[in-house]
Design a protein around this motif. Structure first.
Motif, mmCIF file in Angstrom:
data_model
loop_
_atom_site.group_PDB
_atom_site.id
_atom_site.type_symbol
_atom_site.label_atom_id
_atom_site.label_comp_id
_atom_site.label_asym_id
_atom_site.label_seq_id
_atom_site.Cartn_x
_atom_site.Cartn_y
_atom_site.Cartn_z
ATOM 1 N N VAL A 158 0.498 -1.080 0.222
ATOM 2 C CA VAL A 158 0.099 -0.129 0.016
ATOM 3 C C VAL A 158 0.959 1.162 -0.174
ATOM 4 O O VAL A 158 0.425 2.199 -0.561
ATOM 5 C CB VAL A 158 -0.868 0.037 1.183
ATOM 6 N N LEU A 159 1.857 1.321 0.896
ATOM 7 C CA LEU A 159 2.573 2.341 0.875
ATOM 8 C C LEU A 159 3.956 2.269 -0.532
ATOM 9 O O LEU A 159 3.083 4.066 -0.726
ATOM 10 C CB LEU A 159 4.026 2.074 2.063
ATOM 11 N N PHE A 160 4.363 1.642 -0.890
ATOM 12 C CA PHE A 160 4.443 1.561 -2.619
ATOM 13 C C PHE A 160 3.937 2.752 -3.446
ATOM 14 O O PHE A 160 4.198 3.111 -4.410
ATOM 15 C CB PHE A 160 5.471 -0.085 -2.912
ATOM 16 N N ALA A 161 2.369 1.390 -3.612
ATOM 17 C CA ALA A 161 1.516 2.100 -4.096
ATOM 18 C C ALA A 161 1.323 3.529 -4.196
ATOM 19 O O ALA A 161 0.869 4.508 -5.030
ATOM 20 C CB ALA A 161 0.189 1.222 -4.537
ATOM 21 N N SER A 162 1.510 3.810 -3.296
ATOM 22 C CA SER A 162 1.072 5.417 -2.944
ATOM 23 C C SER A 162 2.578 6.673 -2.775
ATOM 24 O O SER A 162 2.513 7.563 -2.267
ATOM 25 C CB SER A 162 -0.257 5.538 -1.171
ATOM 26 N N VAL A 163 3.644 6.227 -2.454
ATOM 27 C CA VAL A 163 4.793 6.530 -2.494
ATOM 28 C C VAL A 163 4.906 8.112 -3.525
ATOM 29 O O VAL A 163 5.339 9.178 -2.789
ATOM 30 C CB VAL A 163 5.933 5.768 -3.392
ATOM 31 N N GLN A 164 3.538 8.121 -4.488
ATOM 32 C CA GLN A 164 4.410 9.688 -5.202
ATOM 33 C C GLN A 164 3.305 11.127 -4.018
ATOM 34 O O GLN A 164 3.526 11.917 -5.098
ATOM 35 C CB GLN A 164 3.354 9.579 -6.412
ATOM 36 N N MET A 165 2.418 9.644 -3.265
ATOM 37 C CA MET A 165 1.839 10.711 -2.802
ATOM 38 C C MET A 165 2.328 11.698 -1.132
ATOM 39 O O MET A 165 2.427 12.433 -0.775
ATOM 40 C CB MET A 165 0.154 10.806 -1.842
ATOM 41 N N TRP A 166 2.288 10.681 -0.767
ATOM 42 C CA TRP A 166 3.621 10.820 0.653
ATOM 43 C C TRP A 166 5.013 10.441 1.027
ATOM 44 O O TRP A 166 5.517 11.738 1.138
ATOM 45 C CB TRP A 166 3.440 9.328 1.768
ATOM 46 N N LEU B 266 10.109 18.010 -3.403
ATOM 47 C CA LEU B 266 10.009 17.622 -4.369
ATOM 48 C C LEU B 266 8.850 16.999 -5.015
ATOM 49 O O LEU B 266 7.752 16.608 -4.854
ATOM 50 C CB LEU B 266 10.860 15.510 -3.257
ATOM 51 N N VAL B 267 9.119 16.593 -6.685
ATOM 52 C CA VAL B 267 8.264 15.945 -7.206
ATOM 53 C C VAL B 267 9.066 15.120 -7.713
ATOM 54 O O VAL B 267 9.613 14.932 -8.589
ATOM 55 C CB VAL B 267 7.965 17.163 -8.737
ATOM 56 N N LEU B 268 7.762 13.958 -8.214
ATOM 57 C CA LEU B 268 8.259 12.754 -8.808
ATOM 58 C C LEU B 268 7.107 12.928 -10.266
ATOM 59 O O LEU B 268 6.044 13.473 -10.625
ATOM 60 C CB LEU B 268 7.308 11.360 -7.873
ATOM 61 N N THR B 269 8.124 12.967 -11.179
ATOM 62 C CA THR B 269 7.233 12.566 -12.436
ATOM 63 C C THR B 269 6.468 11.390 -12.852
ATOM 64 O O THR B 269 6.521 11.558 -14.133
ATOM 65 C CB THR B 269 8.464 13.091 -13.455
ATOM 66 N N ALA B 270 7.099 10.280 -12.825
ATOM 67 C CA ALA B 270 7.083 9.475 -13.756
ATOM 68 C C ALA B 270 6.747 8.520 -11.582
ATOM 69 O O ALA B 270 7.476 8.385 -10.509
ATOM 70 C CB ALA B 270 7.745 8.506 -14.099
ATOM 71 N N GLU B 271 5.860 7.232 -12.114
ATOM 72 C CA GLU B 271 5.937 5.812 -10.832
ATOM 73 C C GLU B 271 7.115 5.741 -10.885
ATOM 74 O O GLU B 271 7.468 4.598 -11.554
ATOM 75 C CB GLU B 271 5.152 4.535 -11.739
ATOM 76 N N PRO B 272 7.408 5.394 -9.422
ATOM 77 C CA PRO B 272 8.344 4.454 -9.065
ATOM 78 C C PRO B 272 8.567 2.751 -9.393
ATOM 79 O O PRO B 272 7.558 2.344 -9.614
ATOM 80 C CB PRO B 272 8.946 4.714 -7.925
ATOM 81 N N LYS B 273 9.447 2.768 -9.459
ATOM 82 C CA LYS B 273 9.461 1.049 -9.793
ATOM 83 C C LYS B 273 10.528 0.535 -7.927
ATOM 84 O O LYS B 273 11.404 0.967 -8.169
ATOM 85 C CB LYS B 273 10.304 0.633 -10.797
ATOM 86 N N ILE B 274 10.169 -0.579 -7.749
ATOM 87 C CA ILE B 274 10.917 -0.914 -6.397
ATOM 88 C C ILE B 274 11.196 -3.235 -6.861
ATOM 89 O O ILE B 274 9.983 -3.540 -7.562
ATOM 90 C CB ILE B 274 10.266 -1.208 -5.280
ATOM 91 N N THR B 275 12.316 -2.744 -6.637
ATOM 92 C CA THR B 275 12.077 -4.822 -6.785
ATOM 93 C C THR B 275 13.155 -4.810 -5.589
ATOM 94 O O THR B 275 13.098 -4.664 -4.610
ATOM 95 C CB THR B 275 12.590 -5.680 -8.174
ATOM 96 N N LEU B 276 13.439 -6.209 -5.281
ATOM 97 C CA LEU B 276 14.706 -7.552 -3.948
ATOM 98 C C LEU B 276 15.438 -6.711 -4.044
ATOM 99 O O LEU B 276 15.829 -6.173 -3.263
ATOM 100 C CB LEU B 276 14.392 -8.788 -4.230
ATOM 101 N N ARG B 277 16.321 -6.092 -4.972
ATOM 102 C CA ARG B 277 17.498 -5.223 -5.427
ATOM 103 C C ARG B 277 17.772 -4.332 -5.497
ATOM 104 O O ARG B 277 18.584 -3.392 -5.366
ATOM 105 C CB ARG B 277 18.246 -5.947 -6.278
#
Length: 877
Positions: free
Chosen positions: A21-29, A44-55
């Motif tokens: 849930v936190l990762f899905a809303s990272v652009q907000m918080w 701070l402005v994020l212009t694209a959706e972040p991507k996360i993997t285990l590494r």
């Protein structure tokens, strides 16, 4: 119990789903959380959706904004931890101008030392493929930062900036730095070491840096040294083992940076300049927007015209990333060689520093006068600059110039230039201009004028109009009326190296060209087309026409150092050249043709060279007393270094079929070959000269210049009766042949003919007119017996010795042996005859018979007296 399990299961699911849930809303918080650590005013402005993997964590687009202005823009930011922390990005763009609108932060003393901060650093690497700082994008490059608690390494690799630095504790070492500054091909290099403060605020405690700067006018690089200890230091620049160029002592306090009594000097050849520098920056700790700049710089110059002093005052004002406002004034004079330059330039620098505008205020003016070269005096040059603006895009505003000058021998002139520039730099922007002027050209007693219009738009230079010319050109016996050069088609020069082009069409026109002898050349026009790549590489094609003469076609090529070309004169009737014959000569060209061809070359070192040939065929002309017909003339030649080489591929040949005059001559031949001016190593030779005349022949085999031997002019079997007929001698008659030889000298200090001779190869008959002889006898009875000898005489042998000095005095000594017949009696005659006369006067009068008659009348009595008492005279009597 079941309810408790449900609660526990629900809480477990919430805990498990919380990261997602936190990762899905990272652009907000995340932007909201970043505000806790970022300085006030930065978002701070994020212009694209972040991507996360285990590494790895990837932020495709991240920006730091200040009131809508992007301070930092990062693309493809990635964070990973395979063995140590690794942070990388594709691009990082920084715009420092955005920081100017940040609110001023209150000073806060840091409680952490540099060592404590370094110990908090984790081991890791920062890689950025390309870093750009606006507006200095040309210095962008790849950045690598390797950090640990013990040391930090920085590497910056770009086309125009390279840097390798190492920080270990408080010691910062710059092992290699190279930066290419604008206008330079070779980089400025810097090395050194700096000791940082334990608490990282303010300037470093001490340091020493060395820089090497390549200056185009100096043979060796300039060495610059930066030394400081505490809050003061010194900047020095010098050429090793030659001269000190700059010394700037400085001091820094929290309120002020000051350079006091700085010194500079520059010398090149016999040119010297030196001066002092004073500069103050107040309130510098408040940032660029709060700093106030003021200062003074002067330059003392020394020239042949004396000493000069130029002073620049700065401020007080500010240099800002947002809105600079720095007034300045440059005043004084510079004396260089024999020129004096006066400067009065009030200016103000405004606008953002990276795109600042330099405004020239009312009264801005550059002036100069003096002697530019030995013979050219500049009376006044004025360049008004009020209202002109200078930006990084170029010059904008009205550009004017006025030049008044005079040349001691050639004359005086005035040139005006007026135009408008629109963000103009060479090959960028637009500059439209017009020019006009006038002057005098004393050597040819002429006045001249010039006017035209043109423009420089980006890489295209266009000359739209041009008109320049003289009211007349008078040189010696020649007067050229109203020569003028004009544009027939606009001249354009495309300077773009990808598609260079240079074109134009001009015409040089003149009125009638008159000569003092009465000859003239009809109004002439030379129209030519220019085509090529640039003014240093073009072809010329043109035609020259003067009345009925021409057209002469000209082709040439200019390569920047040498002009090469050819010209063709078409086959044309000789009668077209009639106007060039002086009327006093009364020579009328009736028939014949002329044609010519020449190749030429001209260069600064070589000079002018030409070669070619001219031909006249079947020429004919009339004079009041004679006529020339069937003239054929061939002239091969070459001209180089002021020397004519005549007869390059065979001799110059002159062939004349017939000259009808008092004496008719036929088959005139002459060959000429050699150099003019001539010398012993390069002689001029006239050969094969011959003509058929008086039913005989005159020949001269060779005449060589410079002359060391006499040129023998041979007379072969000339008819004496035809000679007397030609000169209309009615009182005497001679028949028979004459031969002889005349050794000719052209450069003898005394003689024209030395030891020439005449003789009769066969019998000669001499007869006096009866009426003339009887008249002499009646008037002088004593001379009667003597004159009777010459009534009719057959000459068996005669020998005449001839000498002519360089004043034209002829000395003729003649011995005659023959038989006289009178009144049915014959007598042997031995006659010695001596005569002196100026042949120049004799040729002009052409009265040979009258002169001989006069001699006979004057010398008959003397001859009688000489013979008295002699046996030979008694026999004759």
């Amino acid at each position: 119990m079941k309810g408790s399990y449900k609660i526990i299961i629900t809480l477990a699911l919430l805990v498990a789903l919380l990261p997602f849930v936190l990762f899905a809303s990272v652009q907000m918080w995340l932007p909201a959380l970043a505000r806790l650590w970022l300085p006030a005013g930065i978002h701070l402005v994020l212009t694209a959706e972040p991507k996360i993997t285990l590494r790895q964590l990837t932020l495709p687009g991240l920006q730091l904004k200040v009131e809508g202005c992007t301070l930092v823009d990062v693309s493809q930011l990635q964070l990973s931890h395979p063995q140590y922390w690794r942070l990388s990005a594709s691009t990082l763009t920084v715009d420092p101008q955005c920081a100017a609108s940040l609110p001023v932060q209150p000073d806060s003393a840091s409680s952490q030392t540099l060592t404590q901060i370094q110990q908090l650093l984790p081991k890791g690497d920062l890689w950025i493929e390309h870093v750009k700082v606006v507006p200095w994008q040309q210095y962008g490059g790849q950045v690598h930062l390797s950090v640990s608690s013990e040391r930090q390494l920085l590497s910056w690799q770009g086309d125009k900036l390279k840097l390798h630095a190492r920080l270990a504790g408080q010691s910062l070492t710059i092992s290699d730095m190279a930066v290419v500054v604008p206008g330079q091909d070779k980089p400025v290099t810097l090395q050194g070491a700096v000791s940082l403060n334990l608490v990282p605020t303010g300037l470093p405690e001490q340091g020493k840096l060395y820089a090497h700067i390549v200056v185009p006018d100096l043979s060796a690089p300039v060495l610059a040294e930066f030394n400081w200890q505490g809050n003061q230091g010194e900047i020095r620049a010098s050429v090793p083992d030659k001269q000190q160029l700059l010394v700037l002592p400085w001091k820094v306090t929290p309120q002020q940076i000051r350079i006091e009594e700085g010194r500079w000097q520059w010398s090149e050849g016999n040119r010297e300049a030196k001066g002092q520098v004073n500069l103050t920056i107040d309130n510098w700790s408040g940032g660029p927007e709060q700093a106030v700049v003021s200062g003074r710089l002067n330059a003392l110059t020394q020239g042949d015209a004396g000493k000069g002093n130029l002073v620049m005052t700065l401020g007080p004002g500010k240099l800002s990333l947002v809105d600079s406002a720095l007034p300045a004034r440059l005043t004084g004079e510079i004396k260089q060689d024999n020129m004096i330059f006066y400067v009065g330039l009030p200016v103000i620098l405004s606008g953002p520093l990276q795109s600042s505008v330099l405004h020239f205020l009312p009264g801005a003016l550059l002036r100069s006068h003096g002697r530019l070269v030995d013979s050219l005096d500049i009376d006044d040059v004025r360049l008004p600059l009020a209202g002109v603006k200078l930006t990084r895009h170029g010059v904008a505003g009205r550009l004017q110039a006025i030049l008044k000058a005079h040349e001691n021998q050639l004359g005086a002139f005035v040139i005006h230039l007026d135009g408008v520039a629109e963000n103009f730099l060479p090959d960028n922007g637009r500059w439209r201009w017009r020019y006009w002027g006038k002057g005098v050209f004393n050597p040819m007693q002429a006045h001249w004028d010039v006017q035209g219009e043109g423009e420089w738009h980006d890489s295209l230079i266009t000359l739209n109009t041009l008109s320049t010319g003289f009211d007349q050109l008078r040189y010696g016996s020649m007067l050229v009326s109203k020569p003028r050069l004009t544009l027939r088609e606009s001249m354009s020069w495309q300077r773009n190296p990808q598609r260079p082009d240079f074109t134009g069409k001009l015409a040089l026109e003149t009125g009638r060209t008159s000569f003092s002898n009465g000859s003239y050349l009809d109004p002439a026009s030379f129209t030519f087309q220019l085509t090529g790549r640039n003014p240093d590489a073009f072809n010329l094609r043109g035609e020259l026409v003067a009345g009925k003469l021409g057209p002469v076609t000209v082709y040439s090529r200019w390569d920047g150092t040498r002009l090469r070309g050819k010209a063709w004169w078409p086959v044309q009737g000789l009668s077209h050249f009639q106007s060039l014959i002086p009327p006093d000569i009364k020579l009328h060209l009736t028939h014949g043709e002329l044609a010519a061809q020449v190749a030429f070359s001209a260069a600064a070192v070589q000079g002018f060279e030409a070669g070619g040939h001219g031909v006249i065929r079947k020429g004919a002309a009339q004079l009041p007393d004679n006529e020339i017909s069937n003239v054929n003339f061939t002239l091969p030649f070459r001209f180089s270094q002021g020397v004519w080489h005549l007869g390059t591929r065979g001799p110059v040949r002159l062939r004349i079929g017939k000259v009808s005059s008092q004496v008719t001559a036929t088959n005139l031949n002459a060959d000429l070959q050699g150099w003019v001016p001539w010398s012993d190593s390069h002689p001029l030779q006239l050969s094969n000269v011959s003509m058929e005349i008086l039913d005989g022949k005159i020949e001269m085999r060779q005449l060589r210049l410079p002359q060391h031997d006499a040129a023998l002019l041979r007379l072969d079997n000339l008819s004496s009766s035809e000679l007397l007929t030609a000169v209309h001698a009615k009182q005497l008659a001679v028949s028979g042949r004459i031969s002889g030889g005349l050794p000719l000298w052209l450069n003898n200090p005394q003689w024209i003919v030395k030891d020439g001779w005449l003789t009769n190869p066969g019998p000669l008959t001499f007869r006096l007119d009866k009426d003339m002889a009887d008249a002499i006898v009646r008037d002088n009875v004593t001379a009667g017996s003597a004159i009777n000898w010459l009534r009719y005489m057959e000459i068996n042998h005669s020998w005449s010795n001839i000498n002519v000095d360089n004043l034209g005095v002829l000395r003729l000594s003649t011995q005659v042996q023959g038989t006289s017949y009178s009144e049915g009696k014959s007598a042997k005659v031995n006659l010695n005859y001596h005569h002196e006369e100026n042949i120049f006067t004799l040729w002009r009068s052409l009265r040979f018979a009258d002169n001989l008659e006069s001699w006979l009348e004057q010398n008959a009595q003397l001859t009688e007296q000489r013979c008295t008492g002699s046996r030979q005279c008694k026999e004759k009597q």
